[in-house]
Design an enzyme around this catalytic site. Structure first.
Site, PDB file in Angstrom:
ATOM      1  N   LEU A 130       0.817  -1.215   0.000  1.00  0.00           N
ATOM      2  CA  LEU A 130       0.000   0.000   0.000  1.00  0.00           C
ATOM      3  C   LEU A 130       0.847   1.260   0.000  1.00  0.00           C
ATOM      4  CD1 LEU A 130      -2.695  -1.040   2.642  1.00  0.00           C
ATOM      5  CD2 LEU A 130      -2.960  -0.983   0.162  1.00  0.00           C
TER       6      LEU A 130
ATOM      7  N   GLY B 240       7.795   3.789   3.040  1.00  0.00           N
ATOM      8  CA  GLY B 240       8.315   4.958   3.732  1.00  0.00           C
ATOM      9  C   GLY B 240       9.665   4.683   4.340  1.00  0.00           C
TER      10      GLY B 240
ATOM     11  N   VAL C  97       4.097  -0.811   4.065  1.00  0.00           N
ATOM     12  CA  VAL C  97       2.772  -1.176   4.549  1.00  0.00           C
ATOM     13  C   VAL C  97       2.103  -2.041   3.493  1.00  0.00           C
ATOM     14  CG1 VAL C  97       0.531  -0.360   5.342  1.00  0.00           C
ATOM     15  CG2 VAL C  97       2.584   0.956   5.869  1.00  0.00           C
TER      16      VAL C  97
ATOM     17  N   LYS D 220       2.326  -3.243   8.860  1.00  0.00           N
ATOM     18  CA  LYS D 220       3.505  -2.381   8.724  1.00  0.00           C
ATOM     19  C   LYS D 220       4.744  -3.204   9.045  1.00  0.00           C
ATOM     20  CE  LYS D 220       4.156   1.262  11.429  1.00  0.00           C
ATOM     21  NZ  LYS D 220       4.013   2.660  11.889  1.00  0.00           N
TER      22      LYS D 220
ATOM     23  N   ASP E  21       1.153  14.980  16.244  1.00  0.00           N
ATOM     24  CA  ASP E  21       1.257  15.026  14.780  1.00  0.00           C
ATOM     25  C   ASP E  21      -0.123  14.901  14.133  1.00  0.00           C
ATOM     26  OD1 ASP E  21       2.721  15.386  12.469  1.00  0.00           O
ATOM     27  OD2 ASP E  21       3.287  13.285  12.250  1.00  0.00           O
TER      28      ASP E  21
ATOM     29  N   ALA F  40      -3.102  13.615   6.903  1.00  0.00           N
ATOM     30  CA  ALA F  40      -2.478  12.346   6.522  1.00  0.00           C
ATOM     31  C   ALA F  40      -2.586  11.304   7.623  1.00  0.00           C
ATOM     32  CB  ALA F  40      -1.012  12.571   6.157  1.00  0.00           C
TER      33      ALA F  40
END
EC number: 2.7.11.1
Length: 501
Positions: free
Chosen positions: A219, A222, A227, A240, A346, A350
């Site tokens: 998906l 990073g 993921v 993850k 955070d 997103a």
């Protein structure tokens, strides 16, 4: 003889046998008091130890008295460095040497702390600093350590399932990577204690659920890893996989600590608007975290869906309000569910994930920190973390952490959701020097209808009141003075007249 005493005795014997070392250098290495450490070195050391939050382990290892432990705890509650107070007591009152401190770090396996002071101890002790990161198989046989990590250090990243940190660096399947227990004194038993009520999943099951980590099921990718979509126990899940691609050992430790942070807090807090963590795997090829699959994607993606190659319908005004309401409820729960508030740190589109019914769930808990005891209190931290364009000035500039950080971030999100603009967007041509917040403030005074998302029909009646309520709440949440910002409870009360569920 204790681990500290053994290391000291061996070093002293080696120093006596080494006739090539100068007398002055040997004398300095063996007797330099902790209180004589150069201030920049001491500051860096304290920042590192505070980030690991290991002062209690240090105090226990050297058997400080209860009143001394209470003194350190009191300093921490005031927002001061617990590690510095430990050094004041143990290094000042008892006049211990840097070499003794080095031996203490060795005993607790605080290897990066050893590196920070290695220039102030005998070179004969440098051999105790590991040159490489232990592999998973080595750590599986390693003894447990009493040291623990409560909160990862505050480095900005995107470590949630959304994996918005798009670092395309590749890694091979045979690469040796550290596991959750291999750095920062995080051992298997420490992870298992943090996840007592969480299912530990066999790595082979996850491999099977993703068709052997098929690229077709990936998906996102990073800096922290990949993921994958998977089918596990007849559940659609997001997995993850931690790759920890950074070649820097300190950065690997940061990433590991944030993964542990996410595991710890997502397991301890359950709420309809907080991402569900199903389980974890730490005994296979790579450590993994297994989440509920959010089929609606991120709020960020949905807000930009009209620009996509296969565009989706724009979110309706009611959908935008429902997503904002659910997000506010999730943040309120974080701030109030425990005796000590949890600060997400955070909040941004997103990290607000949507299920197939567009119900929001807050993800990415790698930067969560325990705040001061009171909702309106402030604590000063060592580093700024999070996504800076969503952070308030008192945190960006002065590192003052409070629940007001999340409130401010949520305010920016509200403005993005109802104006249809990103915080990074240029405002209209005649306003190019204004950022989104300044633009909204000006239009709020001059022409409020100009603020609303242009891809939707203009709202009317109660729907218009609802949109204006949300934008006004966004402006109040982003007040420059944190004392002027509402609590999340006050935000929810503002929303009450428009709640339909």
């Amino acid at each position: 003889m204790s681990g500290v005493q053994t290391a000291e005795a061996e070093a002293q014997a080696q120093n006596q046998a080494n006739g090539n070392r100068t007398r002055s250098r040997s004398h300095l290495d063996n007797t330099m008091a902790i209180r004589l450490l150069p201030l920049p070195v001491r500051a860096q050391l304290c920042a590192h130890l505070d980030a690991l939050d290991v002062w209690q382990q240090l105090a226990t290892a050297v058997k400080l008295y209860p009143d001394q432990v209470e003194q350190i705890s009191s300093q921490k509650q005031r927002g001061r460095s617990a590690s510095n107070e430990f050094l004041n007591i143990w290094g000042g009152q008892y006049n211990h040497t840097v070499q003794t401190l080095f031996a203490l770090f060795k005993k607790l396996k605080l290897h990066n702390a050893m590196r920070l002071i290695k220039d102030y101890v005998s070179e004969d002790l440098h051999k105790y600093i590991p040159r490489s990161v232990p592999t998973i198989s080595e750590l599986r046989a390693a003894p447990d350590s009493s040291a623990k990590v409560n909160n990862g250090p505050p480095f900005p990243s995107s470590s949630g399932v959304s994996n918005s940190n798009n670092n395309r660096t590749s890694t091979t399947a045979t690469e040796e990577i550290p596991s959750l227990e291999s750095l920062g004194n995080i051992h298997i038993s420490t992870v298992q204690r943090a996840a007592e009520s969480l299912l530990e999943i066999d790595y082979a099951e996850l491999e099977n659920a993703t068709d052997g980590w098929s690229p077709d099921n990936r998906l996102g990718q990073g800096g922290f890893g990949d993921v994958y979509r998977g089918k596990w126990k007849q559940l659609d899940v997001a997995i993850k996989v931690m790759n920890y691609r950074s070649p820097n050992i300190d950065q690997k430790m940061v990433e590991l600590q944030q993964s542990y942070n996410e595991l710890k807090y997502l397991n301890s807090i359950r709420h309809d608007n907080i991402l569900a963590l199903y389980g974890y795997s730490i005994k296979g090829g790579k450590p993994c975290l297994v989440y509920q699959l959010m089929k609606g994607g991120s709020l960020e993606a949905r807000l930009r869906a009209h620009k996509a190659q296969n565009p989706l319908p724009a979110l309706t005004w009611q959908q935008r309000f429902s997503i904002s309401l659910g997000t506010a409820r999730g943040i309120y729960f974080l701030h109030t569910a425990r005796g000590t508030p949890l600060i997400h740190g955070d909040i941004k589109p997103a990290n607000i994930l949507l299920d197939q019914c567009l119900q929001p769930k807050i993800g990415d808990f790698g930067l969560v920190r325990e705040g001061p005891k009171s909702l309106d209190a402030v604590v000063e931290v060592n580093k700024v973390f999070g996504t800076k364009i969503y952070l308030p000035p008192e945190f960006r500039n002065f590192r003052q952490l409070s629940t007001g950080v999340d409130v401010y971030s949520f305010g920016i999100v509200l403005l993005e959701v109802f104006t249809g603009r990103q915080v990074t967007d240029r405002v209209p041509e005649n306003e190019t020097k204004k950022n989104l917040l300044d633009y909204v403030k000006q239009q709020w005074r001059q022409n409020r209808m100009e603020l609303l998302e242009k891809h939707l029909a203009a709202p009317m009646g109660k729907e218009l009141d609802m949109c204006m309520c949300a934008i006004e709440a966004g402006l109040h949440c982003t007040a420059l003075d944190p004392q002027d910002r509402p609590s999340m409870n006050a935000v929810l009360k503002r929303f009450e007249p428009f709640v339909t569920d």
